[in-house]
Design an enzyme around this catalytic site. Structure first.
Site, PDB file in Angstrom:
ATOM      1  N   ARG B 112     -21.402  -3.994  27.568  1.00  0.00           N
ATOM      2  CA  ARG B 112     -20.073  -3.480  27.806  1.00  0.00           C
ATOM      3  C   ARG B 112     -19.549  -3.966  29.161  1.00  0.00           C
ATOM      4  NH1 ARG B 112     -18.860   1.010  30.553  1.00  0.00           N
ATOM      5  NH2 ARG B 112     -16.714   1.685  30.282  1.00  0.00           N
ATOM      6  N   LYS B 177     -33.660   3.088  27.162  1.00  0.00           N
ATOM      7  CA  LYS B 177     -32.697   2.404  26.301  1.00  0.00           C
ATOM      8  C   LYS B 177     -33.396   1.415  25.367  1.00  0.00           C
ATOM      9  CE  LYS B 177     -28.271   0.049  26.308  1.00  0.00           C
ATOM     10  NZ  LYS B 177     -26.968  -0.035  26.947  1.00  0.00           N
ATOM     11  N   ARG B 309     -26.931  14.904  34.347  1.00  0.00           N
ATOM     12  CA  ARG B 309     -26.780  15.353  35.719  1.00  0.00           C
ATOM     13  C   ARG B 309     -28.076  16.042  36.124  1.00  0.00           C
ATOM     14  NH1 ARG B 309     -23.265  20.035  37.727  1.00  0.00           N
ATOM     15  NH2 ARG B 309     -23.329  19.585  39.947  1.00  0.00           N
TER      16      ARG B 309
END
Lengths: 138, 312
Positions: B112, B177, B309
């Site tokens: 991306r 990932k 977070r």
């Protein structure tokens, strides 16, 4: 959005002399546009002496480029790269104007008509709504 | 195809034939061979014993009947700039509906927004497909999530359990990932898209070192899958999900998506354009937007980078 609110917005557009207004609040969005020529009477500038400024005529014949989907507006292929087009630049049919990203679907927006970039209505990295005006070509 | 890509492709063809080649034959302009996952032993680049290269016939044999009917062209390259860029280029000349492209190695794999996607030789699956979608461009964002779900479903059917999604369509395995998906709209008028997917089957230490995020591959989690079988099944699953999306949009897939969403119900941060927002993931909308409960109410996002977070 109730009818009274919509009526108020239409009045606002008529009074202001702008050609288009888009309001978004929560899940609701409304766009009020009025034809620039014919139908509705247009406000004629008071002082029509000498040649009209280029910009005033530009909006008349402007072709408007809209977002086909909601997403993020990018002026360049990647961060730090040169923008696809700049204000005042000449573009031909098929030239890439910007990218709209929606959930990792990249959509290159190309010029459908030749022209000069008369206005860039959105800032780089800003969120846009579907059908929002991105560019005006003259 | 660029000269360099051509040189690398020729080198790889030779390597496949001879199993080892003097490192001096490696095209110098391509940089280190190690970044492409190629091992050098005693001055020779050696092909791993269990390495499986892609073969068009083997991929085709693993397509579902419907997708085999839909298929117009299947291209397999030893090396390519990027499979997505290849199909986007072809789309300039005509329709790419029914076109699948695979590469054993990508020189300029794309992620991306200009991010690099590493695809070392025969250790990764890099596949793109062109498809015309019977849907309005305004709703196409949801297709991006549908493709993610198609990959999870396909991997699950091959015994790879617990693959999760990170909105909108990153594939995660044990928090790392495993794969990425990038969709590019060829033309809003024809609603033709190029869907690119990259999956890590095996990552060498060198390649891992070049990636700036936590990555995962199938082999270190004990999954050995055939690249050719995976390519065929994955293409079939993706086309199947595109057809489901055409019929009912993203809404019917929403529940399944949320069940696989790694960040469901968790505190996250999203960077979208110039905006940075913190909130708890409520889920996704019927069009695939991410919904966060923030200090100032619920907000939905159609693009951005989401990260967990850390608890303070």
């Amino acid at each position: 959005m109730d009818l009274r609110k919509i009526k108020k917005l239409i009045e606002l557009v008529e009074e202001s002399g702008i050609s288009e207004l888009e309001v978004k609040s929560g899940d609701e969005a409304i766009r009020i546009a009025r034809p620039l020529a014919g139908g509705v009477a247009r406000r004629v500038p008071e002082q029509e002496v000498g040649p009209a400024p280029a910009q005033a005529t530009a909006t008349d014949s402007a072709s408007v480029v809209r977002a086909p989907m909601a997403g993020t507006f990018y002026q360049a292929l990647e961060p730090g790269a040169e923008p696809f087009v700049r204000l005042g630049q000449r573009v031909e049919v098929g030239n890439v104007l910007c990218i709209i990203e929606s959930m990792k679907m990249m959509n290159e927006i190309t010029a459908q008509t030749p022209g000069t970039v008369a206005a860039i209505d959105v800032a780089n990295g800003e969120a846009v709504a579907s059908e929002q005006v991105l560019f005006r070509l003259s | 195809m660029s000269d360099l890509t051509q040189q690398i492709a020729e080198f790889l063809e030779q390597l496949i034939e001879h199993r080892h080649l003097p490192v001096s034959l490696w095209p110098q302009d391509a940089g280190s061979h190690e970044q492409y996952g190629l091992r050098c032993v005693d001055g020779s680049i050696v092909l791993g014993a269990d390495l499986e290269v892609l073969e068009a016939s083997a991929v085709q044999a693993n397509l579902s009947a419907t997708v085999a009917d839909w298929l117009q062209q299947l291209d397999v390259y030893r090396a390519l700039g990027s499979t997505n860029a290849y199909l986007m280029d072809r789309a300039q000349q005509g329709s790419v509906d029914g076109w699948i492209c695979l590469a054993d190695l990508q020189i300029q794999g794309r992620g991306r927004r200009g991010r690099r996607w590493m695809s070392p030789f025969a250790q990764n699956l890099a596949m793109s497909l062109g498809i015309t979608v019977g849907a309005s461009p305004a709703t196409l964002g949801g297709l991006s999530l549908a493709v993610g779900l198609a990959a999870v479903d396909c991997l699950d059917s091959m015994g790879v359990r617990n693959v999760q999604l990170k909105w909108p369509n990153d594939l995660l395995l044990a928090g790392g990932k495993l794969g990425g998906i990038l969709l590019e709209l060829v033309s809003a008028a024809k609603v033709q898209v190029v869907i690119g997917i990259g999956l890590n089957l095996e990552l060498s230490e060198v390649v891992r070192g070049e990636v700036d995020q936590v990555v995962a591959d199938l082999s270190s989690h004990g999954y050995r899958v055939s690249r050719n079988v995976l390519a065929g099944k994955l293409a079939s699953s993706i086309v199947d999900y595109v057809r489901q999306f055409e019929r009912g949009g993203f809404a019917p897939m929403r529940e399944a998506y949320e069940a696989h969403h790694a960040f469901q119900g968790r505190p996250c941060r999203i960077v979208s354009g110039h905006d940075e927002v913190i909130g708890v993931v409520v889920g996704v909308s019927e069009t695939g937007a991410l919904i966060l409960e923030t200090g100032t109410g619920r907000r939905s996002f159609v693009s951005g980078d989401v990260s967990l977070r850390e608890a303070n």
